[in-house]
Design an enzyme around this catalytic site. Structure first.
Site, PDB file in Angstrom:
ATOM      1  N   HIS A  43      -3.484   6.745   3.553  1.00 24.14           N
ATOM      2  CA  HIS A  43      -3.905   5.533   2.850  1.00 24.14           C
ATOM      3  C   HIS A  43      -5.340   5.212   3.271  1.00 24.14           C
ATOM      4  O   HIS A  43      -5.671   5.256   4.458  1.00 24.14           O
ATOM      5  CB  HIS A  43      -2.946   4.387   3.201  1.00 24.14           C
ATOM      6  N   ASN A  95     -10.508  -0.299   0.096  1.00 19.71           N
ATOM      7  CA  ASN A  95      -9.047  -0.184   0.201  1.00 19.71           C
ATOM      8  C   ASN A  95      -8.440  -0.574  -1.149  1.00 19.71           C
ATOM      9  O   ASN A  95      -8.471  -1.745  -1.527  1.00 19.71           O
ATOM     10  CB  ASN A  95      -8.561  -1.112   1.317  1.00 19.71           C
ATOM     11  N   CYS A  97       0.820  -1.226   0.000  1.00 22.58           N
ATOM     12  CA  CYS A  97       0.000   0.000   0.000  1.00 22.58           C
ATOM     13  C   CYS A  97       0.851   1.271   0.000  1.00 22.58           C
ATOM     14  O   CYS A  97       0.365   2.341  -0.339  1.00 22.58           O
ATOM     15  CB  CYS A  97      -0.941   0.020   1.196  1.00 22.58           C
TER      16      CYS A  97
HETATM   17  O1  UT7 Z   1      -4.052  -1.681   3.562  1.00 16.43           O
HETATM   18  C1  UT7 Z   1      -3.482  -1.984   4.787  1.00 16.43           C
HETATM   19  C2  UT7 Z   1      -3.868  -3.319   5.238  1.00 16.43           C
HETATM   20  N1  UT7 Z   1      -5.137  -3.505   5.848  1.00 16.43           N
HETATM   21  C3  UT7 Z   1      -5.533  -2.866   6.958  1.00 16.43           C
HETATM   22  O2  UT7 Z   1      -4.976  -1.919   7.400  1.00 16.43           O
HETATM   23  C4  UT7 Z   1      -6.725  -3.440   7.668  1.00 16.43           C
HETATM   24  C5  UT7 Z   1      -6.579  -3.271   9.144  1.00 16.43           C
HETATM   25  N2  UT7 Z   1      -7.636  -3.881   9.910  1.00 16.43           N
HETATM   26  C6  UT7 Z   1      -8.936  -3.519   9.861  1.00 16.43           C
HETATM   27  O3  UT7 Z   1      -9.327  -2.661   9.103  1.00 16.43           O
HETATM   28  C7  UT7 Z   1      -9.883  -4.191  10.828  1.00 16.43           C
HETATM   29  O4  UT7 Z   1      -9.124  -4.967  11.732  1.00 16.43           O
HETATM   30  C8  UT7 Z   1     -10.934  -5.088  10.133  1.00 16.43           C
HETATM   31  C9  UT7 Z   1     -11.951  -4.224   9.405  1.00 16.43           C
HETATM   32  C10 UT7 Z   1     -10.260  -6.043   9.159  1.00 16.43           C
HETATM   33  C11 UT7 Z   1     -11.685  -5.904  11.164  1.00 16.43           C
HETATM   34  O5  UT7 Z   1     -12.273  -5.057  12.138  1.00 16.43           O
HETATM   35  P1  UT7 Z   1     -12.070  -5.349  13.694  1.00 16.43           P
HETATM   36  O6  UT7 Z   1     -12.852  -4.352  14.415  1.00 16.43           O
HETATM   37  O7  UT7 Z   1     -10.578  -5.376  13.937  1.00 16.43           O
HETATM   38  O8  UT7 Z   1     -12.730  -6.764  13.854  1.00 16.43           O
HETATM   39  P2  UT7 Z   1     -12.071  -8.127  14.391  1.00 16.43           P
HETATM   40  O9  UT7 Z   1     -11.066  -8.655  13.429  1.00 16.43           O
HETATM   41  O10 UT7 Z   1     -11.650  -7.927  15.815  1.00 16.43           O
HETATM   42  O11 UT7 Z   1     -13.335  -9.093  14.370  1.00 16.43           O
HETATM   43  C12 UT7 Z   1     -14.474  -8.862  15.191  1.00 16.43           C
HETATM   44  C13 UT7 Z   1     -15.562  -9.850  14.826  1.00 16.43           C
HETATM   45  C14 UT7 Z   1     -15.063 -11.285  14.749  1.00 16.43           C
HETATM   46  O12 UT7 Z   1     -16.072 -12.121  15.277  1.00 16.43           O
HETATM   47  P3  UT7 Z   1     -15.973 -12.699  16.787  1.00 16.43           P
HETATM   48  O13 UT7 Z   1     -14.694 -13.494  16.818  1.00 16.43           O
HETATM   49  O14 UT7 Z   1     -15.954 -11.500  17.680  1.00 16.43           O
HETATM   50  O15 UT7 Z   1     -17.214 -13.535  16.913  1.00 16.43           O
HETATM   51  C15 UT7 Z   1     -14.939 -11.545  13.276  1.00 16.43           C
HETATM   52  O16 UT7 Z   1     -15.056 -12.879  12.918  1.00 16.43           O
HETATM   53  O17 UT7 Z   1     -16.101  -9.549  13.534  1.00 16.43           O
HETATM   54  C16 UT7 Z   1     -16.102 -10.748  12.737  1.00 16.43           C
HETATM   55  N3  UT7 Z   1     -15.961 -10.347  11.341  1.00 16.43           N
HETATM   56  C17 UT7 Z   1     -17.004 -10.091  10.534  1.00 16.43           C
HETATM   57  N4  UT7 Z   1     -18.332 -10.107  10.750  1.00 16.43           N
HETATM   58  C18 UT7 Z   1     -19.138  -9.776   9.712  1.00 16.43           C
HETATM   59  C19 UT7 Z   1     -14.811 -10.146  10.645  1.00 16.43           C
HETATM   60  N5  UT7 Z   1     -15.085  -9.779   9.393  1.00 16.43           N
HETATM   61  C20 UT7 Z   1     -16.450  -9.729   9.297  1.00 16.43           C
HETATM   62  C21 UT7 Z   1     -17.333  -9.393   8.265  1.00 16.43           C
HETATM   63  N6  UT7 Z   1     -18.655  -9.428   8.523  1.00 16.43           N
HETATM   64  N7  UT7 Z   1     -16.910  -9.026   7.027  1.00 16.43           N
END
Ligand code: UT7
Length: 334
Positions: free
Chosen positions: A261, A291, A121
């Site tokens: 970004h 993204n 990125c």
């Molecule tokens: O370009 C640079 C690279 N990328 C980034 O910088 C991305 C950085 N990370 C993020 O943007 C965030 O971490 C995410 C958007 C990917 C995820 O958000 P989060 O608030 O960190 O969620 P999490 O990974 O802690 O997951 C929370 C819950 C989980 O369920 P449980 O374990 O609490 O039951 C996930 O399984 O949300 C669940 N989950 C979803 N639910 C519905 C993860 N993805 C999804 C989804 N839809 N698409």
């Protein structure tokens, strides 16, 4: 250093800018039919409502060439004026030739040298910094820098934690002499290979060559530890933003537009908060593009200019973060 002793702009900056995205769109409602997700979850956690998606025939170089032609037109030059083409991408058409060479062919610019930058990125800002140095050395008058990606081609469409995030697109700039008082003031590049595992694509290279087994195990898809990456992203972008300001006599108070970004609206907001830049000075379009990795900053710049938000003379800071891990920042007078 006080306001009277501000570091002058280099006179080398962005002469033209343009972006190009595929027509195809994928909304959150479309994704609800593919994986176990909801529009509400995606909006709340990422700020994204839709993203662009290429068709099967379109590759990264096609988007890159489209953006390049717009930037070249905006700069008022022709493809044959370009001395060097740099493409930042994590989704090249193929290992080699480089995507930059494919763009050179598409633009019919045989005089131009061409290479890709691999900084995920951060590839666009790495390329911008390289371009400034080539122009500054007198080696090239005009350097084309492109961030171009087709992330939708390398995500696992059964993995809800990644497939909802990414979109396709390309943004390009022509770097050259913009005149005294304008252009790049300072730039900063950083990396930490020790955290590379947080975001990678394990197979297909020399460590894990493509095989039936790697395909069966989905090792050709993006792997991301999103939650850990989130925290590192905010810290790294905030610290990179401060680094580019160091020894310039400028502070974050002086910034008129901050373009980070476009990974996730929460990351953008948290980064801006950490360096005390108010929301009205932060440009964001992640809602409509998702993204787009290396393409996100030049797409945002081109859009902000088109909308009349980004105006000549403004103090702008660009900050990125990505796989590698890599991060970068550029302070410039537009
Ligand atoms: O370009 C640079 C690279 N990328 C980034 O910088 C991305 C950085 N990370 C993020 O943007 C965030 O971490 C995410 C958007 C990917 C995820 O958000 P989060 O608030 O960190 O969620 P999490 O990974 O802690 O997951 C929370 C819950 C989980 O369920 P449980 O374990 O609490 O039951 C996930 O399984 O949300 C669940 N989950 C979803 N639910 C519905 C993860 N993805 C999804 C989804 N839809 N698409």
């Amino acid at each position: 250093m006080n306001a009277q002793h501000r570091k002058p702009a280099s006179g080398i900056g962005i002469l033209g800018v343009g972006y190009f995205v595929p027509e195809g769109e994928l909304t959150n409602a479309d994704l609800e039919k593919i994986v176990d997700t909801t529009d509400e979850w995606i909006r709340e956690r990422t700020g994204i409502s839709k993203r662009h998606k290429t068709d099967a025939e379109t590759a990264t170089s096609d988007l890159a060439a489209g953006a390049a032609l717009k930037a070249i037109e905006d700069a008022g030059i022709t493809p044959t004026d370009i001395g060097l083409i740099i493409v930042g991408t994590a989704t090249p058409d193929m290992f080699f030739p480089s995507t930059a060479c494919l763009v050179q062919k598409a633009l019919e610019a045989p005089q131009a040298a061409a290479f890709d930058v691999s900084a995920a990125c951060s590839g666009f800002l790495y390329g911008l910094s390289i371009a400034e140095n080539f122009v500054n050395s007198g080696k090239h008058e005009y350097v084309l820098v492109i961030g171009a990606e087709t992330l939708t081609k390398i995500v696992d469409w059964s993995d809800k934690t990644t497939c909802v995030l990414f979109g396709d697109g390309a943004g390009a700039v022509v770097v050259g002499r913009v005149g005294d008082g304008r252009g790049i003031i300072s730039s900063y590049l950083g990396s930490d290979g020790g955290m590379g595992d947080l975001l990678n694509l394990p197979a297909g290279g020399s460590r894990m060559p493509a095989s039936e087994e790697t395909v069966r195990n989905g090792m050709h898809y993006v792997k991301m530890q999103g939650n850990k990456l989130f925290k590192v992203a905010v810290k790294a972008m905030a610290s990179a933003a401060v680094k580019a300001l160091e020894d310039t006599g400028y502070t974050t108070d002086d910034l008129e537009i901050l373009v980070t970004h476009q990974a996730n609206q929460r990351i953008i907001d948290a980064t801006a908060r950490r360096i005390a830049v108010p929301p009205e000075k932060v440009y964001s379009n992640v809602e409509f593009f998702g993204n787009t990795s290396a393409a996100s900053i030049p797409i945002a710049l081109a859009e902000a200019k088109k909308k009349g938000i980004l105006k000549e003379g403004m103090l702008v800071e660009l900050v990125s973060f990505g796989g590698g891990l890599t991060w970068a920042s550029v302070l410039l007078r537009w």
